[in-house]
Design a protein around this motif. Structure first.
Motif, PDB file in Angstrom:
ATOM      1  N   ARG A  94      -7.823  -7.537   5.072  1.00  0.00           N
ATOM      2  CA  ARG A  94      -8.373  -6.834   3.924  1.00  0.00           C
ATOM      3  C   ARG A  94      -7.364  -6.866   2.784  1.00  0.00           C
ATOM      4  NH1 ARG A  94     -11.168  -1.277   4.953  1.00  0.00           N
ATOM      5  NH2 ARG A  94     -12.309  -2.027   3.131  1.00  0.00           N
ATOM      6  N   ALA A  95      -7.847  -6.605   1.577  1.00  0.00           N
ATOM      7  CA  ALA A  95      -6.969  -6.671   0.410  1.00  0.00           C
ATOM      8  C   ALA A  95      -5.926  -5.561   0.431  1.00  0.00           C
ATOM      9  CB  ALA A  95      -7.800  -6.594  -0.865  1.00  0.00           C
ATOM     10  N   LEU A  96      -6.324  -4.372   0.879  1.00  0.00           N
ATOM     11  CA  LEU A  96      -5.429  -3.215   1.018  1.00  0.00           C
ATOM     12  C   LEU A  96      -5.709  -2.572   2.366  1.00  0.00           C
ATOM     13  CD1 LEU A  96      -5.961  -1.620  -2.534  1.00  0.00           C
ATOM     14  CD2 LEU A  96      -4.002  -3.011  -1.824  1.00  0.00           C
ATOM     15  N   THR A  97      -4.731  -1.895   2.924  1.00  0.00           N
ATOM     16  CA  THR A  97      -4.926  -1.325   4.258  1.00  0.00           C
ATOM     17  C   THR A  97      -4.138  -0.037   4.438  1.00  0.00           C
ATOM     18  OG1 THR A  97      -4.762  -1.792   6.627  1.00  0.00           O
ATOM     19  CG2 THR A  97      -3.006  -2.647   5.244  1.00  0.00           C
ATOM     20  N   ASN A  98      -4.625   0.805   5.330  1.00  0.00           N
ATOM     21  CA  ASN A  98      -3.888   1.990   5.748  1.00  0.00           C
ATOM     22  C   ASN A  98      -3.207   1.795   7.102  1.00  0.00           C
ATOM     23  OD1 ASN A  98      -4.474   3.692   3.509  1.00  0.00           O
ATOM     24  ND2 ASN A  98      -6.523   4.086   4.340  1.00  0.00           N
ATOM     25  N   GLU A  99      -3.438   0.628   7.706  1.00  0.00           N
ATOM     26  CA  GLU A  99      -2.728   0.282   8.934  1.00  0.00           C
ATOM     27  C   GLU A  99      -2.131  -1.116   8.787  1.00  0.00           C
ATOM     28  OE1 GLU A  99      -3.285  -0.917  13.580  1.00  0.00           O
ATOM     29  OE2 GLU A  99      -4.873   0.318  12.712  1.00  0.00           O
ATOM     30  N   PRO A 100      -0.981  -1.200   8.117  1.00  0.00           N
ATOM     31  CA  PRO A 100      -0.381  -2.522   7.912  1.00  0.00           C
ATOM     32  C   PRO A 100       0.020  -3.152   9.241  1.00  0.00           C
ATOM     33  CG  PRO A 100       1.174  -0.789   7.332  1.00  0.00           C
ATOM     34  CD  PRO A 100      -0.147  -0.116   7.571  1.00  0.00           C
ATOM     35  N   LEU A 101      -0.204  -4.458   9.324  1.00  0.00           N
ATOM     36  CA  LEU A 101       0.110  -5.203  10.543  1.00  0.00           C
ATOM     37  C   LEU A 101       1.277  -6.163  10.347  1.00  0.00           C
ATOM     38  CD1 LEU A 101      -3.537  -5.934  11.703  1.00  0.00           C
ATOM     39  CD2 LEU A 101      -1.933  -4.331  12.736  1.00  0.00           C
ATOM     40  N   TYR A 102       1.906  -6.107   9.174  1.00  0.00           N
ATOM     41  CA  TYR A 102       3.123  -6.882   8.947  1.00  0.00           C
ATOM     42  C   TYR A 102       3.873  -6.272   7.767  1.00  0.00           C
ATOM     43  CZ  TYR A 102       0.488  -9.224   5.172  1.00  0.00           C
ATOM     44  OH  TYR A 102      -0.251  -9.498   4.049  1.00  0.00           O
ATOM     45  N   GLN A 103       5.185  -6.441   7.778  1.00  0.00           N
ATOM     46  CA  GLN A 103       5.966  -6.007   6.633  1.00  0.00           C
ATOM     47  C   GLN A 103       5.541  -6.807   5.408  1.00  0.00           C
ATOM     48  OE1 GLN A 103       9.723  -7.688   6.171  1.00  0.00           O
ATOM     49  NE2 GLN A 103      10.620  -6.043   4.956  1.00  0.00           N
ATOM     50  N   GLY A 104       5.285  -6.100   4.298  1.00  0.00           N
ATOM     51  CA  GLY A 104       4.855  -6.762   3.079  1.00  0.00           C
ATOM     52  C   GLY A 104       3.362  -6.739   2.853  1.00  0.00           C
ATOM     53  N   GLU A 105       2.589  -6.153   3.766  1.00  0.00           N
ATOM     54  CA  GLU A 105       1.149  -6.079   3.559  1.00  0.00           C
ATOM     55  C   GLU A 105       0.828  -5.046   2.478  1.00  0.00           C
ATOM     56  OE1 GLU A 105      -3.027  -6.066   6.038  1.00  0.00           O
ATOM     57  OE2 GLU A 105      -1.186  -5.553   7.097  1.00  0.00           O
ATOM     58  N   PRO A 106      -0.074  -5.369   1.533  1.00  0.00           N
ATOM     59  CA  PRO A 106      -0.385  -4.435   0.445  1.00  0.00           C
ATOM     60  C   PRO A 106      -1.051  -3.149   0.947  1.00  0.00           C
ATOM     61  CG  PRO A 106      -1.036  -6.662  -0.150  1.00  0.00           C
ATOM     62  CD  PRO A 106      -0.707  -6.689   1.316  1.00  0.00           C
ATOM     63  N   ILE A 107      -0.564  -2.010   0.455  1.00  0.00           N
ATOM     64  CA  ILE A 107      -1.091  -0.692   0.814  1.00  0.00           C
ATOM     65  C   ILE A 107      -1.953  -0.130  -0.315  1.00  0.00           C
ATOM     66  CG2 ILE A 107      -0.502   1.647   1.534  1.00  0.00           C
ATOM     67  CD1 ILE A 107       0.273  -0.587   3.522  1.00  0.00           C
ATOM     68  N   LEU A 108      -1.465  -0.248  -1.540  1.00  0.00           N
ATOM     69  CA  LEU A 108      -2.222   0.230  -2.694  1.00  0.00           C
ATOM     70  C   LEU A 108      -1.789  -0.551  -3.921  1.00  0.00           C
ATOM     71  CD1 LEU A 108      -0.138   2.097  -4.544  1.00  0.00           C
ATOM     72  CD2 LEU A 108      -0.598   3.780  -2.768  1.00  0.00           C
ATOM     73  N   ALA A 109      -2.570  -0.405  -4.992  1.00  0.00           N
ATOM     74  CA  ALA A 109      -2.270  -1.054  -6.265  1.00  0.00           C
ATOM     75  C   ALA A 109      -2.269  -0.011  -7.360  1.00  0.00           C
ATOM     76  CB  ALA A 109      -3.292  -2.144  -6.571  1.00  0.00           C
ATOM     77  N   ILE A 110      -1.398  -0.184  -8.313  1.00  0.00           N
ATOM     78  CA  ILE A 110      -1.311   0.758  -9.420  1.00  0.00           C
ATOM     79  C   ILE A 110      -1.395  -0.010 -10.729  1.00  0.00           C
ATOM     80  CG2 ILE A 110       1.228   0.726  -9.479  1.00  0.00           C
ATOM     81  CD1 ILE A 110       1.019   3.797 -10.074  1.00  0.00           C
ATOM     82  N   ALA A 111      -2.222   0.483 -11.668  1.00  0.00           N
ATOM     83  CA  ALA A 111      -2.431  -0.183 -12.954  1.00  0.00           C
ATOM     84  C   ALA A 111      -1.810   0.639 -14.067  1.00  0.00           C
ATOM     85  CB  ALA A 111      -3.925  -0.368 -13.215  1.00  0.00           C
ATOM     86  N   ALA A 112      -1.150  -0.082 -14.974  1.00  0.00           N
ATOM     87  CA  ALA A 112      -0.492   0.580 -16.092  1.00  0.00           C
ATOM     88  C   ALA A 112      -0.533  -0.330 -17.305  1.00  0.00           C
ATOM     89  CB  ALA A 112       0.953   0.927 -15.720  1.00  0.00           C
ATOM     90  N   VAL A 113      -0.003   0.178 -18.409  1.00  0.00           N
ATOM     91  CA  VAL A 113      -0.050  -0.585 -19.658  1.00  0.00           C
ATOM     92  C   VAL A 113       0.849  -1.810 -19.606  1.00  0.00           C
ATOM     93  CG1 VAL A 113      -0.739   1.375 -21.078  1.00  0.00           C
ATOM     94  CG2 VAL A 113       1.705   0.929 -20.666  1.00  0.00           C
ATOM     95  N   ASP A 114       1.841  -1.820 -18.742  1.00  0.00           N
ATOM     96  CA  ASP A 114       2.678  -3.007 -18.570  1.00  0.00           C
ATOM     97  C   ASP A 114       3.247  -3.009 -17.153  1.00  0.00           C
ATOM     98  OD1 ASP A 114       5.101  -1.373 -18.579  1.00  0.00           O
ATOM     99  OD2 ASP A 114       4.890  -1.295 -20.769  1.00  0.00           O
ATOM    100  N   GLU A 115       3.848  -4.135 -16.775  1.00  0.00           N
ATOM    101  CA  GLU A 115       4.317  -4.288 -15.398  1.00  0.00           C
ATOM    102  C   GLU A 115       5.512  -3.398 -15.093  1.00  0.00           C
ATOM    103  OE1 GLU A 115       3.342  -8.708 -13.856  1.00  0.00           O
ATOM    104  OE2 GLU A 115       4.583  -8.653 -15.661  1.00  0.00           O
ATOM    105  N   LEU A 116       6.374  -3.185 -16.078  1.00  0.00           N
ATOM    106  CA  LEU A 116       7.539  -2.332 -15.836  1.00  0.00           C
ATOM    107  C   LEU A 116       7.107  -0.908 -15.515  1.00  0.00           C
ATOM    108  CD1 LEU A 116      10.583  -1.922 -15.771  1.00  0.00           C
ATOM    109  CD2 LEU A 116      10.515  -1.517 -18.253  1.00  0.00           C
TER     110      LEU A 116
END
Length: 825
Positions: A94-116
């Motif tokens: 899945r694109a995001l997960t609450n049960e990661p199966l490897y280090q580095g798996e995406p948990i959540l995404a956050i959107a802002a006006v810039d990347e910093l």
């Protein structure tokens, strides 16, 4: 057909944009009000999210919103073209997960006006974890008391047979453990061979070993390798009038619409996909990547365009990898080197998600390439808590051939048989059979194979007979070695559509649904249509890379199938147009349509001639099938919709590839390598390399040469340095950057490289062309490995890649010193 375009070099329609920097990749697009999102990645190899506190992050100025796994739509069922429903795999990636199966798996995404701002906000998110069992080595989880990588088990089970009238059920995760007795030979470096869920055989294997002059029992390990695409899997998305517009990095344009619509639960008509340029895929972006739905979901939630740019470390995690393979092969040889029996056992490291096809392809390709008189194959694909595996150029075939080739080279030396000769005596030819027998004992066959001819040409061009005598002879601290290898893989599919319009302006407008991932197939294949209707390439306009531009149903741009599939489709559309041109000329000038010829931008016959422009205008006047208002029944619905939108603009060529084909299409490569090793330092370099391709008719020489040598370098990387390294205790990656996992650089390229192609047409396809993307990979890897063993002996290494430090230690010790079976070292 007299070829003016086929087999000729030309300026591709994307070349100027690429070299001038005008080509726009996914991350180059900008839209007013666009937000940027970043991913929070799992720090643990296996765990469960207990609590997430995003309050401080959301209070950060410039932060607009957060997307969690709970907001994603459930996995959707797949409905095939025939209307069959295939239930969703709820245990898949899945694109995001609450049960990661490897280090580095995406948990959540956050959107802002810039990347910093987004990056700083991620640092403010607090997560409480429940740590769960993990394992990064497939052999560890197979032990009687080994941990499982998933709560449900460690392998994918076979789907249960469906009930009458019901769709097949998705595969289930099961547990497989071997006994302590199965691991008895582990400490001696021999691969354990316990129970496997899959096996097949043909012939009398026991008799083959009994009658053999030489029997070798060898264990070899291949590396896990990231795809290292030049362009990460960046995506940008926005919504207009209920439609999703998504810019993404994908190998396949038309085919990726189905993936996106399924992930987002949308009608395919409501997805507009733009991917005019993709910076490589090597199989990892075949129909897009599931993480591309993240900016699409955020954009819908926040009512703003969202860009998700992927950095190199994140790409290492989510980009996927070729699975490493542990193999143990027992091989019997006759005195002349002919393989009398082969018992092949493989363990595929699958990663945590969908079962990969690499396991089975090891046996399929080895059975084809080396034609053993009798063979038994057994295999198991084991789950681990490492990043997802995806198809990488020559998936499974590459690993299987790498397991086999060092044994062939060793047997050649023990039997005093030339390396070329031992490959030649085992090479497939003609409609060679291969693979797993069906219930009636029948085995499939290829459309054609000219491997012996490739070996002969390569031996002559490489001056093999002159060079081989110098192998293994020391001069000062240096010694040179010479290696030969062959390789094979699938190279074509059938049943896709071609679509173009000749307009009254006298130009040819071709629609291409093929992805532009750097191979030039998106234009090369369509030169067949231009050739058939006699149109100069300067008068061709090509539409590609944007599904809003009315593109036809096209194959997945992967598995080396595109050249074969779409030269056929282009030929079918060309034949349709030629017939219509003949009929129009006969209507205008009288006579039999068959008496008219199409060439040099004209239709000419006994009654007179007319230009293609005039014929196009007449097609509009006649309407019906001539201008696309009446369409063939057998073309795909996607093509029908596109053709309907183009109807009335000129003479339409539109058709489905319905040509017969006897056999399965494969391509082949024979490779030759020379290496020089410094015995005092272990340092070695590749002096010379030659690859000879058996790929049918040459369509575009420069593109073919680029594929042959470029994919050879990909394979060479597996031989000389590219690999993953994991901390076995903590389950975390220690090689997340280029300077750690060592993909080949310009400094690693052989001092001399050359390629050649037989240019013998395949008899089962109208243009004679087959695909080329995959076969050079194992050829490059194995030619170098075999040259190394020729230089330093057969007992210096038992796994790939061969690193300088371990090679030097082995030379000093007189035997392999690297751990023989531990994964990720």
């Amino acid at each position: 057909m007299t070829n003016k375009l086929i087999g000729q070099n030309y300026v591709t329609p994307d070349l100027v944009a690429k070299v001038t920097g005008k080509a726009k990749y996914a991350e180059d697009f900008r839209v007013d009000g666009m937000l940027f999102c970043k991913l929070l990645l799992s720090p643990v190899p296996h765990g469960r999210v207990v609590r997430i506190d995003t309050s401080r992050a959301l209070a950060t100025p410039g932060v607009k919103g957060i997307l969690t796994a709970d907001e994603l739509p459930a996995p959707a069922d797949v409905v095939t073209d025939l209307g069959q429903r295939i239930p969703a795999n709820t245990k898949g990636e899945r694109a995001l997960t609450n049960e990661p199966l490897y280090q580095g798996e995406p948990i959540l995404a956050i959107a802002a006006v810039d990347e910093l701002t987004a990056t700083e906000a991620i640092e403010k998110i607090e997560i409480t974890w429940e740590h769960l069992p993990f394992v990064v080595d497939p052999l560890v989880t197979l032990r009687p008391d080994g941990p499982n990588p998933r709560l449900e088990g460690n392998i994918w089970g076979r789907p249960k047979p469906p009930a009458q009238g019901q769709p097949p059920s998705p595969p289930a995760i099961e547990t497989l453990k071997w006994t302590a007795a199965d691991f008895a030979d582990y400490d001696q470096g021999k691969l354990p061979m316990g129970k496997t869920p899959d096996e097949w055989s043909y012939g009398d294997v026991d008799a083959g070993f009994k009658n053999a002059a030489l029997v070798l029992d060898e264990t070899f390990v291949t590396p896990n390798t990231s795809h290292q695409t030049l362009e990460p899997r960046t995506a940008m998305a926005y919504w207009q009038n209920g439609k999703l517009y998504i810019h993404c990095s994908t190998q396949s344009v038309v085919q990726t619409v189905g993936s996106v619509s399924r992930w987002m639960h949308l009608d395919p008509k409501d997805v507009v996909l733009i991917s005019e340029y993709t910076g490589g895929g090597f199989g990892s972006k075949a129909t897009g990547t599931i993480t591309s739905m993240i900016p699409a979901m955020l954009s819908k939630k926040l009512n703003a365009p969202v860009m998700m740019r992927i950095d190199r470390e994140t790409e290492h995690y989510i980009g996927g990898a070729r699975p490493g393979m542990h193999g143990r092969l027992k091989v019997g040889f006759a005195k002349d080197g002919r393989i009398t029996a082969l018992d092949m056992f493989v363990i595929n490291e699958n990663g945590p998600y969908e079962a990969q096809g690499d396991t089975g392809q090891t046996g399929t390709q080895v059975s084809l390439l080396f034609q053993p008189q009798a063979m038994r194959w057994r295999g198991v694909s084991v789950l681990t808590n490492t990043p997802p595996r995806r198809a990488q150029s020559q998936p499974g075939g590459m690993q299987g051939i790498v397991l086999m080739e060092p044994i062939l080279a060793k047997a050649a030396r023990k039997l005093n048989v030339d390396q070329v000769a031992i490959h030649r005596v085992n090479a497939p030819e003609g409609k060679a059979v291969f693979g797993r027998p069906n219930p009636r004992g029948e085995r499939p066959h290829v459309t054609s194979a000219f491997v012996k001819e490739a070996l002969d040409r390569g031996a002559e061009q490489f001056k093999w007979a002159e060079r081989k005598v110098r192998g293994g002879k020391r001069q000062g601290s240096k010694v040179r070695g010479y290696g030969v290898a062959t390789s094979s893989f699938v190279a074509g599919s059938t049943g896709y559509d071609g679509l173009f319009v000749i307009k009254p302006d006298g130009r040819l407008y071709i629609q291409s649904g093929i992805g532009n991932l750097g191979t030039e197939s998106m234009s090369d294949c369509h030169r067949v249509s231009a050739e058939m209707v006699g149109m100069p390439w300067e008068k061709v306009e090509l539409a590609w890379g944007n599904t809003a531009r009315n593109l036809p149903w096209s194959c997945v741009s992967g598995g080396s199938q595109t050249t074969h599939a779409h030269t056929r489709a282009a030929h079918a559309a060309g034949a349709d147009a030629v017939r219509k041109l003949q009929e129009i000329a006969a209507k205008v000038h009288g006579g039999n349509p068959d008496s008219y010829k199409v060439a040099n931008e004209r239709v000419s016959g006994p009654g007179g001639s007319m230009t293609l422009a005039q014929a196009a205008q007449k097609a509009i006047d006649l309407g019906g099938k001539y201008d696309g208002h009446e369409l063939p029944e057998n073309i795909n619905a996607v093509t029908k919709a596109s053709a309907t939108a183009l109807a009335g603009q000129g003479l339409m060529g539109v058709a489905r590839d319905a040509y017969p084909r006897d056999g399965q299409t494969h391509s082949f490569v024979a490779a030759f390598a020379e290496v020089e090793v410094d015995l005092e330092t272990g340092k070695y370099h590749i002096v010379d390399y030659l690859a000879v391709a058996d790929v049918g008719t040459i369509i575009h020489p420069k593109a073919l040469g680029g594929q042959v040598l470029g994919r050879s370098i990909l394979g060479i990387g597996h031989a000389i340095g590219q690999h993953w390294v994991y901390d076995q205790h903590y389950g975390v990656s220690l090689a997340r950057r280029f300077h750690h996992n060592k993909p080949p650089t310009i400094l690693d390229v052989p001092q001399r490289m050359a390629w050649s192609a037989l240019d013998i047409p395949d008899p089962e396809t109208p243009v004679g062309a087959r695909g080329i993307g995959e076969p050079p990979v194992a050829a490059g890897c194995c030619a170098v490995l075999n040259a190394l063993s020729d230089a330093v002996g057969d007992d210096a290494f038992r796994r790939a890649p061969v690193m300088v430090g371990t090679l030097l230690a082995a030379l000093d010790a007189g035997k392999p010193v690297q751990e023989p079976l531990t994964a990720h070292i």
